[in-house]
Design a protein around this motif. Structure first.
Motif, mmCIF file in Angstrom:
data_model
loop_
_atom_site.group_PDB
_atom_site.id
_atom_site.type_symbol
_atom_site.label_atom_id
_atom_site.label_comp_id
_atom_site.label_asym_id
_atom_site.label_seq_id
_atom_site.Cartn_x
_atom_site.Cartn_y
_atom_site.Cartn_z
ATOM 1 N N MET A 151 45.824 41.956 47.678
ATOM 2 C CA MET A 151 45.035 41.416 46.566
ATOM 3 C C MET A 151 43.596 41.934 46.650
ATOM 4 O O MET A 151 42.987 41.908 47.725
ATOM 5 C CB MET A 151 45.033 39.876 46.675
ATOM 6 C CG MET A 151 44.775 39.172 45.383
ATOM 7 S SD MET A 151 44.346 37.425 45.679
ATOM 8 C CE MET A 151 45.389 36.593 44.523
ATOM 9 N N ARG A 152 43.066 42.369 45.489
ATOM 10 C CA ARG A 152 41.687 42.835 45.493
ATOM 11 C C ARG A 152 40.725 41.647 45.611
ATOM 12 O O ARG A 152 41.041 40.548 45.155
ATOM 13 C CB ARG A 152 41.374 43.562 44.184
ATOM 14 C CG ARG A 152 42.039 44.904 44.071
ATOM 15 C CD ARG A 152 41.687 45.546 42.756
ATOM 16 N NE ARG A 152 41.964 44.654 41.638
ATOM 17 C CZ ARG A 152 41.645 44.932 40.382
ATOM 18 N NH1 ARG A 152 41.037 46.054 40.089
ATOM 19 N NH2 ARG A 152 41.927 44.083 39.408
ATOM 20 N N GLY A 184 28.098 53.882 47.694
ATOM 21 C CA GLY A 184 29.367 54.187 47.035
ATOM 22 C C GLY A 184 30.047 52.967 46.447
ATOM 23 O O GLY A 184 30.953 53.089 45.625
ATOM 24 N N ALA A 185 29.604 51.761 46.829
ATOM 25 C CA ALA A 185 30.262 50.550 46.309
ATOM 26 C C ALA A 185 29.866 50.343 44.844
ATOM 27 O O ALA A 185 28.775 50.703 44.427
ATOM 28 C CB ALA A 185 29.850 49.331 47.124
ATOM 29 N N ARG A 186 30.779 49.766 44.092
ATOM 30 C CA ARG A 186 30.493 49.439 42.699
ATOM 31 C C ARG A 186 29.614 48.171 42.672
ATOM 32 O O ARG A 186 29.956 47.164 43.289
ATOM 33 C CB ARG A 186 31.831 49.153 42.037
ATOM 34 C CG ARG A 186 31.757 49.108 40.571
ATOM 35 C CD ARG A 186 33.122 48.856 39.990
ATOM 36 N NE ARG A 186 33.003 49.011 38.565
ATOM 37 C CZ ARG A 186 33.476 50.048 37.894
ATOM 38 N NH1 ARG A 186 34.144 50.993 38.513
ATOM 39 N NH2 ARG A 186 33.289 50.133 36.602
ATOM 40 N N VAL A 187 28.478 48.243 41.971
ATOM 41 C CA VAL A 187 27.552 47.109 41.988
ATOM 42 C C VAL A 187 27.152 46.706 40.559
ATOM 43 O O VAL A 187 26.919 47.578 39.724
ATOM 44 C CB VAL A 187 26.243 47.446 42.751
ATOM 45 C CG1 VAL A 187 25.356 46.210 42.875
ATOM 46 C CG2 VAL A 187 26.543 47.997 44.122
ATOM 47 N N ALA A 188 27.109 45.418 40.299
ATOM 48 C CA ALA A 188 26.599 44.908 39.025
ATOM 49 C C ALA A 188 25.604 43.797 39.343
ATOM 50 O O ALA A 188 25.695 43.165 40.402
ATOM 51 C CB ALA A 188 27.738 44.348 38.190
ATOM 52 N N VAL A 225 30.774 39.529 55.059
ATOM 53 C CA VAL A 225 31.942 39.059 54.301
ATOM 54 C C VAL A 225 32.803 40.227 53.796
ATOM 55 O O VAL A 225 33.818 40.034 53.145
ATOM 56 C CB VAL A 225 31.535 38.140 53.112
ATOM 57 C CG1 VAL A 225 30.905 36.857 53.616
ATOM 58 C CG2 VAL A 225 30.594 38.844 52.143
ATOM 59 N N TRP A 226 32.368 41.436 54.092
ATOM 60 C CA TRP A 226 33.056 42.645 53.604
ATOM 61 C C TRP A 226 34.420 42.809 54.266
ATOM 62 O O TRP A 226 34.591 42.477 55.428
ATOM 63 C CB TRP A 226 32.188 43.867 53.924
ATOM 64 C CG TRP A 226 32.730 45.142 53.348
ATOM 65 C CD1 TRP A 226 33.666 45.956 53.927
ATOM 66 C CD2 TRP A 226 32.379 45.735 52.099
ATOM 67 N NE1 TRP A 226 33.929 47.015 53.094
ATOM 68 C CE2 TRP A 226 33.154 46.906 51.958
ATOM 69 C CE3 TRP A 226 31.495 45.379 51.068
ATOM 70 C CZ2 TRP A 226 33.061 47.731 50.845
ATOM 71 C CZ3 TRP A 226 31.398 46.218 49.969
ATOM 72 C CH2 TRP A 226 32.188 47.368 49.863
ATOM 73 N N ASP A 227 35.403 43.317 53.525
ATOM 74 C CA ASP A 227 36.611 43.871 54.145
ATOM 75 C C ASP A 227 37.214 44.930 53.230
ATOM 76 O O ASP A 227 36.656 45.210 52.167
ATOM 77 C CB ASP A 227 37.606 42.779 54.602
ATOM 78 C CG ASP A 227 38.589 42.364 53.532
ATOM 79 O OD1 ASP A 227 38.413 42.761 52.370
ATOM 80 O OD2 ASP A 227 39.539 41.636 53.877
ATOM 81 N N ASP A 228 38.320 45.523 53.625
ATOM 82 C CA ASP A 228 38.855 46.688 52.901
ATOM 83 C C ASP A 228 39.325 46.375 51.486
ATOM 84 O O ASP A 228 39.505 47.282 50.672
ATOM 85 C CB ASP A 228 40.039 47.288 53.685
ATOM 86 C CG ASP A 228 39.524 47.984 54.926
ATOM 87 O OD1 ASP A 228 38.302 48.216 54.995
ATOM 88 O OD2 ASP A 228 40.344 48.269 55.829
ATOM 89 N N SER A 229 39.543 45.095 51.202
ATOM 90 C CA SER A 229 40.060 44.754 49.872
ATOM 91 C C SER A 229 38.953 44.697 48.807
ATOM 92 O O SER A 229 39.230 44.493 47.634
ATOM 93 C CB SER A 229 40.775 43.402 49.938
ATOM 94 O OG SER A 229 39.845 42.392 50.283
ATOM 95 N N GLY A 245 39.640 33.536 41.756
ATOM 96 C CA GLY A 245 38.322 32.903 41.751
ATOM 97 C C GLY A 245 38.090 32.030 42.973
ATOM 98 O O GLY A 245 37.151 31.240 43.007
ATOM 99 N N GLU A 246 38.948 32.161 44.000
ATOM 100 C CA GLU A 246 38.752 31.345 45.214
ATOM 101 C C GLU A 246 37.869 32.098 46.210
ATOM 102 O O GLU A 246 38.054 33.301 46.403
ATOM 103 C CB GLU A 246 40.106 31.078 45.889
ATOM 104 C CG GLU A 246 41.047 30.226 45.074
ATOM 105 C CD GLU A 246 42.516 30.446 45.418
ATOM 106 O OE1 GLU A 246 43.334 29.660 44.920
ATOM 107 O OE2 GLU A 246 42.832 31.412 46.162
ATOM 108 N N ILE A 247 36.960 31.366 46.818
ATOM 109 C CA ILE A 247 36.090 31.982 47.825
ATOM 110 C C ILE A 247 36.849 32.052 49.142
ATOM 111 O O ILE A 247 37.283 31.030 49.674
ATOM 112 C CB ILE A 247 34.793 31.176 47.993
ATOM 113 C CG1 ILE A 247 34.028 31.157 46.672
ATOM 114 C CG2 ILE A 247 33.941 31.761 49.111
ATOM 115 C CD1 ILE A 247 32.721 30.419 46.713
ATOM 116 N N VAL A 248 37.027 33.269 49.668
ATOM 117 C CA VAL A 248 37.797 33.407 50.904
ATOM 118 C C VAL A 248 36.897 33.629 52.124
ATOM 119 O O VAL A 248 37.345 33.534 53.264
ATOM 120 C CB VAL A 248 38.865 34.537 50.782
ATOM 121 C CG1 VAL A 248 39.952 34.124 49.805
ATOM 122 C CG2 VAL A 248 38.239 35.855 50.322
#
Ligand code: BMX
Ligand code: ZN
Length: 314
Positions: A1-2, A96-100, A51-55, A23-26
């Motif tokens: 899951m992304r 390289g990460a997508r940021v908004a 809080v980063w991981d590969d997903s 929408g759940e905070i993991v």
């Protein structure tokens, strides 16, 4: 899951969370916000890394101040964190990460529209009452951003033209009367004057003032009641201006719960019902304390997925 990361840069605290498609905070983490740019950037980066991981599919940032959504940049930051003036927020995410990014209150309102109290509605007003008073207007299903990204700064509507100076440079803005800092300022001043109140031993932070008001302390109750009355008048005016289906009040001040919302709703209804012939609900956020984090992630999600969700945000 992304998953997506949401970063909430507030006047006092920086919060990060990783959120899944439901929408759940993991994962979540938070730290105090330092006022110096270098230190603030490292706090933000370490929270994102934590809080980063590969997903992770992207990072959404909600930040106080005027935020250029297209350039992902802070245009103006006043008050605490004025170090962010002109800062490019993409630097807070791994390269390289997508940021908004968007203004913090607008991001919270977007989250409420997708998952929270304003789900399915087309007209809503959101206030976030914390260090300052953030605001967001959703009109006819779209977030109102203005001609230069500044729309929705409702905390700077005027209550008293000759009132105290505000971080925005004007005088007597709402933010100086109803924010957590305003309540703390009034409480501190009362203690400093030697008023007979349990605040002098219990402390003057906002949550303490609210608790002491609940315990019947006259000084604390006076501060809280005045704040509710001013807030009621302010929200009443916003209802006349925007005719929303709902008004959502979030931020640390909203944690007072029924002690705030019951008298506030009564006040707002008394001011608006005779004209509108209906009661406009004044409610706490539907996605709770986590609103910010979820919403900011959502904003990234909407960029990624385009489509229906994206259309109301832009
Ligand atoms: C201020 C203003 C808003 C912000 C609001 C809530 C600045 C730096 N901030 O009115 O942009 O949305 O505070 O933010 O001009 P908070 O961090 O104070 O809760
Ligand atoms: Zn102001």
């Amino acid at each position: 899951m992304r998953t997506w990361i949401g970063l909430d840069i507030g006047g006092t605290t920086v919060k990060a969370g990783r959120v899944n498609e439901a929408g759940e905070i993991v994962a979540r983490a938070e730290k105090a916000a330092p006022e110096e740019l270098g230190a603030l950037v490292s706090v933000c980066r370490s929270l994102v890394d934590g809080v980063w991981d590969d997903s992770v599919a992207g990072v959404g940032i909600g930040c106080r101040g005027i935020i250029d959504v297209e350039k992902v940049r802070v245009v103006v930051s006043n008050g605490r964190l004025r170090c962010l003036d002109g800062f490019s927020l993409a630097e807070l995410a791994p390269s390289g990460a997508r940021v908004a990014a968007d203004n913090d209150a607008r991001a919270a309102a977007a989250g409420e529209m997708v998952w929270g109290a304003a789900k399915g509605m087309r007209d809503a007003v959101m206030l976030t009452i914390g260090t300052g008073v953030g605001g967001a207007i959703i009109a006819d299903g779209r977030m109102v951003r203005g001609s230069a990204w500044a729309a929705g700064h409702l905390g700077h509507l005027n209550l008293d033209p000759n009132g105290p100076m505000c971080v925005c440079g004007a005088r007597g803005c709402v933010e100086n009367y109803v924010s957590a800092r305003a309540i703390e300022g009034e409480a501190w001043a009362a203690v400093h004057r030697g008023v007979n109140t349990i605040l002098s031993t219990r402390g003057t932070d906002c949550a303490t003032v609210s608790a002491c008001a609940g315990e019947g302390d006259e000084c604390a109750a006076g501060i809280v009641n005045r704040m509710i009355e001013r807030l009621g008048g302010f929200i009443g005016g916003l209802i006349f201006a925007f005719d929303p289906e709902i008004v959502i009040v979030g931020g640390s001040v909203s944690l007072a719960g029924d002690r705030l919302f019951v008298p506030l709703q009564k006040d707002v209804t008394a001011r608006t019902e005779p004209f509108f012939r209906r009661k406009v609900p004044v409610v706490r956020p539907g996605v709770g304390d986590a609103t910010g984090i979820i919403a900011y992630s959502h904003r990234t999600m909407s960029l990624k997925d385009g489509s229906r969700l994206g259309s109301f945000l832009f």
